[in-house]
Design a protein around this motif. Structure first.
Motif, PDB file in Angstrom:
ATOM      1  N   TRP A 102       5.308 -10.051   0.283  1.00  0.00           N
ATOM      2  CA  TRP A 102       4.453 -10.894   1.128  1.00  0.00           C
ATOM      3  C   TRP A 102       4.073 -10.203   2.428  1.00  0.00           C
ATOM      4  O   TRP A 102       3.253 -10.712   3.179  1.00  0.00           O
ATOM      5  CB  TRP A 102       5.119 -12.247   1.401  1.00  0.00           C
ATOM      6  CG  TRP A 102       6.474 -12.141   2.011  1.00  0.00           C
ATOM      7  CD1 TRP A 102       7.656 -12.137   1.358  1.00  0.00           C
ATOM      8  CD2 TRP A 102       6.783 -12.008   3.389  1.00  0.00           C
ATOM      9  NE1 TRP A 102       8.688 -11.998   2.238  1.00  0.00           N
ATOM     10  CE2 TRP A 102       8.184 -11.924   3.499  1.00  0.00           C
ATOM     11  CE3 TRP A 102       6.022 -11.938   4.548  1.00  0.00           C
ATOM     12  CZ2 TRP A 102       8.830 -11.788   4.720  1.00  0.00           C
ATOM     13  CZ3 TRP A 102       6.679 -11.807   5.761  1.00  0.00           C
ATOM     14  CH2 TRP A 102       8.061 -11.737   5.838  1.00  0.00           C
ATOM     15  N   GLY A 103       4.640  -9.070   2.715  1.00  0.00           N
ATOM     16  CA  GLY A 103       4.308  -8.330   3.936  1.00  0.00           C
ATOM     17  C   GLY A 103       3.276  -7.270   3.617  1.00  0.00           C
ATOM     18  O   GLY A 103       3.576  -6.093   3.627  1.00  0.00           O
ATOM     19  N   GLY A 104       2.083  -7.685   3.274  1.00  0.00           N
ATOM     20  CA  GLY A 104       1.053  -6.791   2.750  1.00  0.00           C
ATOM     21  C   GLY A 104       0.861  -5.509   3.542  1.00  0.00           C
ATOM     22  O   GLY A 104       0.862  -5.499   4.768  1.00  0.00           O
ATOM     23  N   THR A 105       0.729  -4.452   2.834  1.00  0.00           N
ATOM     24  CA  THR A 105       0.399  -3.144   3.387  1.00  0.00           C
ATOM     25  C   THR A 105      -0.521  -2.480   2.380  1.00  0.00           C
ATOM     26  O   THR A 105      -1.123  -3.151   1.557  1.00  0.00           O
ATOM     27  CB  THR A 105       1.681  -2.325   3.710  1.00  0.00           C
ATOM     28  OG1 THR A 105       1.323  -1.149   4.400  1.00  0.00           O
ATOM     29  CG2 THR A 105       2.492  -2.004   2.501  1.00  0.00           C
ATOM     30  N   GLY A 106      -0.628  -1.215   2.394  1.00  0.00           N
ATOM     31  CA  GLY A 106      -1.469  -0.491   1.454  1.00  0.00           C
ATOM     32  C   GLY A 106      -1.104   0.968   1.526  1.00  0.00           C
ATOM     33  O   GLY A 106      -0.029   1.313   2.021  1.00  0.00           O
ATOM     34  N   PRO A 107      -1.962   1.863   1.071  1.00  0.00           N
ATOM     35  CA  PRO A 107      -1.656   3.273   1.186  1.00  0.00           C
ATOM     36  C   PRO A 107      -1.397   3.660   2.648  1.00  0.00           C
ATOM     37  O   PRO A 107      -2.115   3.226   3.551  1.00  0.00           O
ATOM     38  CB  PRO A 107      -2.919   3.959   0.655  1.00  0.00           C
ATOM     39  CG  PRO A 107      -3.494   2.968  -0.301  1.00  0.00           C
ATOM     40  CD  PRO A 107      -3.222   1.636   0.348  1.00  0.00           C
ATOM     41  N   ILE A 108      -0.346   4.427   2.846  1.00  0.00           N
ATOM     42  CA  ILE A 108       0.038   4.893   4.178  1.00  0.00           C
ATOM     43  C   ILE A 108      -0.125   6.407   4.160  1.00  0.00           C
ATOM     44  O   ILE A 108       0.588   7.100   3.435  1.00  0.00           O
ATOM     45  CB  ILE A 108       1.489   4.491   4.501  1.00  0.00           C
ATOM     46  CG1 ILE A 108       1.626   2.964   4.446  1.00  0.00           C
ATOM     47  CG2 ILE A 108       1.917   5.046   5.854  1.00  0.00           C
ATOM     48  CD1 ILE A 108       3.056   2.468   4.456  1.00  0.00           C
ATOM     49  N   LEU A 109      -1.087   6.896   4.915  1.00  0.00           N
ATOM     50  CA  LEU A 109      -1.435   8.309   4.857  1.00  0.00           C
ATOM     51  C   LEU A 109      -0.933   9.077   6.064  1.00  0.00           C
ATOM     52  O   LEU A 109      -0.881   8.549   7.180  1.00  0.00           O
ATOM     53  CB  LEU A 109      -2.949   8.468   4.738  1.00  0.00           C
ATOM     54  CG  LEU A 109      -3.596   7.705   3.573  1.00  0.00           C
ATOM     55  CD1 LEU A 109      -5.077   8.015   3.501  1.00  0.00           C
ATOM     56  CD2 LEU A 109      -2.908   8.003   2.258  1.00  0.00           C
ATOM     57  N   CYS A 110      -0.612  10.328   5.841  1.00  0.00           N
ATOM     58  CA  CYS A 110      -0.123  11.243   6.861  1.00  0.00           C
ATOM     59  C   CYS A 110      -1.058  11.245   8.070  1.00  0.00           C
ATOM     60  O   CYS A 110      -2.278  11.323   7.924  1.00  0.00           O
ATOM     61  CB  CYS A 110      -0.021  12.638   6.251  1.00  0.00           C
ATOM     62  SG  CYS A 110       0.420  13.938   7.388  1.00  0.00           S
TER      63      CYS A 110
END
Length: 140
Positions: A102-110
């Motif tokens: 439920w703690g939405g995030t997405g791709p985490i990029l350098c």
């Protein structure tokens, strides 16, 4: 607690021409094969990173038996360095593939990527997410 949105003050690593790398240049590594330190380093040094992307948050939500989530998270490895991580879980009851419960995030990029490199890595990450989602919940 560290500022999870901060950008690394290190000298940017030379990844070469990220605008022209091919899909085979990136290795997709399942989260279970990535150390907590490597995963969290990307999250903490990325402008995309926040608490719901951290390794321990992934462990916490995967441990909630009632949610019945399976871990489909992965990292993107380029030239021996993680350039992105993607928290991703599948819920078999709802047949939804989502990012971080439920703690939405997405791709985490350098945080050290150029704009062009960032766009290319993001395409790779989203393409892999789509492949996983189709595999986990195919349409009839």
């Amino acid at each position: 607690m560290e500022n999870l949105g901060s950008v690394s003050k290190e000298k940017p690593q030379d990844f070469g021409d990220l605008g022209s790398f091919g899909p085979t240049s990136i290795e997709i590594i399942p989260r279970r094969k990535i150390s907590k330190g490597d995963w969290d380093r990307v999250v903490k040094e990325s402008p995309d990173g926040w608490v719901f992307g951290l390794f321990e948050w992934q462990e916490l939500i995967l441990g909630v038996r009632e949610w019945n989530l399976t871990d489909e998270s992965f990292g993107l490895l380029l030239k021996g360095e993680y350039v992105g991580v993607v928290p991703l879980q599948f819920n078999p009851e709802s047949r939804i593939t989502g990012s971080s419960g439920w703690g939405g995030t997405g791709p985490i990029l350098c945080g050290k990527l150029s704009q062009e490199g960032r766009a290319n890595i993001m395409r790779q990450a989203l393409s892999q997410c789509l492949k996983i989602a189709k595999k986990m919940a195919p349409r009839n």
